[in-house]
Design a protein around this motif. Structure first.
Motif, PDB file in Angstrom:
ATOM      1  N   GLN A 203     -15.626   8.467 -12.040  1.00 49.70           N
ATOM      2  CA  GLN A 203     -16.844   7.855 -11.525  1.00 49.70           C
ATOM      3  C   GLN A 203     -16.548   6.892 -10.377  1.00 49.70           C
ATOM      4  N   ILE A 204     -15.459   6.150 -10.491  1.00 46.45           N
ATOM      5  CA  ILE A 204     -15.056   5.255  -9.406  1.00 46.45           C
ATOM      6  C   ILE A 204     -14.747   6.062  -8.146  1.00 46.45           C
ATOM      7  N   ASN A 205     -14.078   7.193  -8.314  1.00 48.98           N
ATOM      8  CA  ASN A 205     -13.774   8.062  -7.175  1.00 48.98           C
ATOM      9  C   ASN A 205     -15.050   8.608  -6.540  1.00 48.98           C
ATOM     10  N   TYR A 206     -16.030   8.967  -7.368  1.00 46.18           N
ATOM     11  CA  TYR A 206     -17.300   9.463  -6.834  1.00 46.18           C
ATOM     12  C   TYR A 206     -17.989   8.397  -5.987  1.00 46.18           C
ATOM     13  N   LEU A 207     -17.923   7.150  -6.450  1.00 49.06           N
ATOM     14  CA  LEU A 207     -18.554   6.050  -5.712  1.00 49.06           C
ATOM     15  C   LEU A 207     -17.850   5.813  -4.375  1.00 49.06           C
ATOM     16  N   ILE A 208     -16.533   5.885  -4.380  1.00 46.15           N
ATOM     17  CA  ILE A 208     -15.767   5.690  -3.143  1.00 46.15           C
ATOM     18  C   ILE A 208     -16.079   6.804  -2.143  1.00 46.15           C
ATOM     19  N   ILE A 209     -16.020   8.042  -2.625  1.00 43.26           N
ATOM     20  CA  ILE A 209     -16.308   9.191  -1.764  1.00 43.26           C
ATOM     21  C   ILE A 209     -17.739   9.126  -1.240  1.00 43.26           C
ATOM     22  N   GLY A 210     -18.666   8.791  -2.135  1.00 47.59           N
ATOM     23  CA  GLY A 210     -20.078   8.724  -1.751  1.00 47.59           C
ATOM     24  C   GLY A 210     -20.329   7.703  -0.668  1.00 47.59           C
ATOM     25  N   ASN A 211     -19.717   6.540  -0.782  1.00 51.80           N
ATOM     26  CA  ASN A 211     -19.906   5.490   0.224  1.00 51.80           C
ATOM     27  C   ASN A 211     -19.315   5.888   1.576  1.00 51.80           C
ATOM     28  N   ILE A 212     -18.152   6.510   1.560  1.00 51.41           N
ATOM     29  CA  ILE A 212     -17.514   6.927   2.815  1.00 51.41           C
ATOM     30  C   ILE A 212     -18.368   7.981   3.525  1.00 51.41           C
ATOM     31  N   VAL A 213     -18.827   8.965   2.770  1.00 51.94           N
ATOM     32  CA  VAL A 213     -19.638  10.035   3.357  1.00 51.94           C
ATOM     33  C   VAL A 213     -20.976   9.489   3.856  1.00 51.94           C
ATOM     34  N   ALA A 214     -21.625   8.645   3.056  1.00 48.73           N
ATOM     35  CA  ALA A 214     -22.909   8.068   3.456  1.00 48.73           C
ATOM     36  C   ALA A 214     -22.764   7.241   4.730  1.00 48.73           C
ATOM     37  N   PHE A 215     -21.650   6.526   4.857  1.00 47.80           N
ATOM     38  CA  PHE A 215     -21.383   5.708   6.041  1.00 47.80           C
ATOM     39  C   PHE A 215     -21.288   6.570   7.292  1.00 47.80           C
ATOM     40  N   ILE A 216     -20.490   7.632   7.225  1.00 46.17           N
ATOM     41  CA  ILE A 216     -20.283   8.495   8.387  1.00 46.17           C
ATOM     42  C   ILE A 216     -21.577   9.191   8.794  1.00 46.17           C
ATOM     43  N   VAL A 217     -22.285   9.727   7.819  1.00 42.37           N
ATOM     44  CA  VAL A 217     -23.526  10.457   8.109  1.00 42.37           C
ATOM     45  C   VAL A 217     -24.598   9.520   8.649  1.00 42.37           C
ATOM     46  N   ALA A 218     -24.701   8.316   8.075  1.00 42.01           N
ATOM     47  CA  ALA A 218     -25.704   7.353   8.521  1.00 42.01           C
ATOM     48  C   ALA A 218     -25.453   6.908   9.954  1.00 42.01           C
ATOM     49  N   LEU A 219     -24.191   6.807  10.362  1.00 44.81           N
ATOM     50  CA  LEU A 219     -23.866   6.467  11.748  1.00 44.81           C
ATOM     51  C   LEU A 219     -24.537   7.438  12.710  1.00 44.81           C
ATOM     52  N   LEU A 220     -24.430   8.706  12.395  1.00 42.26           N
ATOM     53  CA  LEU A 220     -25.020   9.737  13.254  1.00 42.26           C
ATOM     54  C   LEU A 220     -26.539   9.752  13.139  1.00 42.26           C
ATOM     55  N   ALA A 221     -27.043   9.559  11.925  1.00 40.40           N
ATOM     56  CA  ALA A 221     -28.484   9.635  11.700  1.00 40.40           C
ATOM     57  C   ALA A 221     -29.240   8.521  12.414  1.00 40.40           C
ATOM     58  N   ILE A 222     -28.713   7.308  12.405  1.00 39.06           N
ATOM     59  CA  ILE A 222     -29.400   6.176  13.020  1.00 39.06           C
ATOM     60  C   ILE A 222     -29.538   6.371  14.521  1.00 39.06           C
ATOM     61  N   LYS A 223     -28.457   6.719  15.181  1.00 39.70           N
ATOM     62  CA  LYS A 223     -28.499   6.913  16.628  1.00 39.70           C
ATOM     63  C   LYS A 223     -29.431   8.058  17.012  1.00 39.70           C
ATOM     64  N   THR A 224     -29.366   9.137  16.252  1.00 43.55           N
ATOM     65  CA  THR A 224     -30.228  10.284  16.526  1.00 43.55           C
ATOM     66  C   THR A 224     -31.690   9.930  16.319  1.00 43.55           C
ATOM     67  N   PHE A 225     -31.976   9.195  15.232  1.00 38.72           N
ATOM     68  CA  PHE A 225     -33.349   8.839  14.911  1.00 38.72           C
ATOM     69  C   PHE A 225     -33.960   7.922  15.962  1.00 38.72           C
ATOM     70  N   ILE A 226     -33.210   6.921  16.419  1.00 40.80           N
ATOM     71  CA  ILE A 226     -33.715   5.991  17.425  1.00 40.80           C
ATOM     72  C   ILE A 226     -34.104   6.746  18.693  1.00 40.80           C
ATOM     73  N   GLY A 227     -33.240   7.646  19.138  1.00 43.97           N
ATOM     74  CA  GLY A 227     -33.533   8.420  20.339  1.00 43.97           C
ATOM     75  C   GLY A 227     -34.740   9.319  20.160  1.00 43.97           C
ATOM     76  N   PHE A 228     -34.814   9.982  19.000  1.00 49.08           N
ATOM     77  CA  PHE A 228     -35.939  10.882  18.739  1.00 49.08           C
ATOM     78  C   PHE A 228     -37.242  10.111  18.624  1.00 49.08           C
ATOM     79  N   LEU A 229     -37.206   9.001  17.908  1.00 46.26           N
ATOM     80  CA  LEU A 229     -38.421   8.215  17.694  1.00 46.26           C
ATOM     81  C   LEU A 229     -38.986   7.691  19.008  1.00 46.26           C
ATOM     82  N   SER A 230     -38.128   7.211  19.888  1.00 43.02           N
ATOM     83  CA  SER A 230     -38.603   6.665  21.157  1.00 43.02           C
ATOM     84  C   SER A 230     -39.236   7.734  22.031  1.00 43.02           C
ATOM     85  N   ARG A 231     -38.792   8.988  21.871  1.00 47.10           N
ATOM     86  CA  ARG A 231     -39.326  10.070  22.709  1.00 47.10           C
ATOM     87  C   ARG A 231     -40.502  10.791  22.069  1.00 47.10           C
TER      88      ARG A 231
END
Length: 261
Positions: A203-231
């Motif tokens: 379970q500890i490993n799942y939490l570590i993996i989950g946080n790392i993956v969520a971090f990387i994906v969110a980096l891309l999602a935020i930048k993409t969303f800001i650009g899309f929303l403004s347009r």
């Protein structure tokens, strides 16, 4: 839950946490599809991996977080309503969270509203956030305590109702996510251990993996969303929410009852 399921759920979290589409609704669909057990760790997992998504905001807007103490005070003012209502109605909120119909209906209603947001607030042009605006945005955030509403959607619309531009409203929504999600994570961890539960090695490993993956994906999602929303605005997200709500209702009533994680 296994490692692959943890990764997929983290990807969903990273994509949807900062979009006005409700990460809760998407978690329901994914967990139902995988048949993930409805237990306390799964509930903890879906909250704690938000830390990864939160860190992406801090990294992307690092300089903004250290610009002035005034910035922190405004975030604190916006954060207060959620703290007060969260403590007062935590049990009722948990009850709503276990009702898939509530989530589906919230997705539908929210989708319909998003179709009109751009028309309602087409004169939003300000970028400065005052203390009063911060408080009002914080009140809008409280609406998201209803599962399926979407915290980011509620706060962005709240910001636009205060004449903020789409970009300014979205960025403040991201900033406000940091104390809000951090507080939710701390409380969930406290409740987990207060009940005498202990995390296993896996379970500890799942939490570590989950946080790392969520971090990387969110980096891309935020930048993409800001650009899309403004347009493009909110309409596409509105249609998407309506479709997601219908899918949830169909699955729940015509395929098999859903269990919310």
């Amino acid at each position: 839950m296994n490692t692959l399921q943890a990764i997929i759920l983290a990807i969903i979290e990273g994509i949807t946490e900062f979009l006005p589409v409700s990460s809760t609704g998407h978690m329901i669909i994914a967990s139902s599809f995988f048949g993930i057990e409805h237990d306390e760790f799964t509930k903890l997992f879906t909250i704690v991996i938000q830390l990864g998504a939160i860190l992406s905001v801090v990294v992307l807007y690092f300089k903004r977080f250290f610009q002035s103490f005034d910035f922190y005070f405004k975030l604190f003012v916006a954060f207060i309503p959620a703290v007060v209502l969260g403590l007062l109605f935590s049990k009722k909120i948990d009850a709503l969270l276990e009702n898939p119909v509530t989530v589906a209906v919230s997705l539908l209603i929210g989708g319909i509203l998003l179709l009109k947001v751009d028309d309602w607030f087409n004169n939003s042009h300000e970028t400065e956030i005052t203390y009063l605006k911060a408080l009002k945005i914080g009140l809008f955030q409280c609406i998201a305590m209803i599962p399926g509403v979407s915290r980011s959607g509620a706060t962005i619309v709240g910001g636009m109702s205060q004449k903020l531009t789409r970009t300014s409203a979205a960025e403040f929504s991201f900033f406000l996510a940091v104390p809000t999600m951090l507080g939710a994570t701390v409380k969930k961890c406290y409740d987990f251990y207060k009940d005498g539960l202990v995390l296993t090695h896996d379970q500890i490993n799942y939490l570590i993996i989950g946080n790392i993956v969520a971090f990387i994906v969110a980096l891309l999602a935020i930048k993409t969303f800001i650009g899309f929303l403004s347009r493009r605005g909110f309409k596409l997200f509105g249609y998407y929410r309506i479709i997601a709500g219908i899918i949830l209702l169909v699955i729940h009533f015509f395929i098999h009852p859903l269990t919310i994680i």
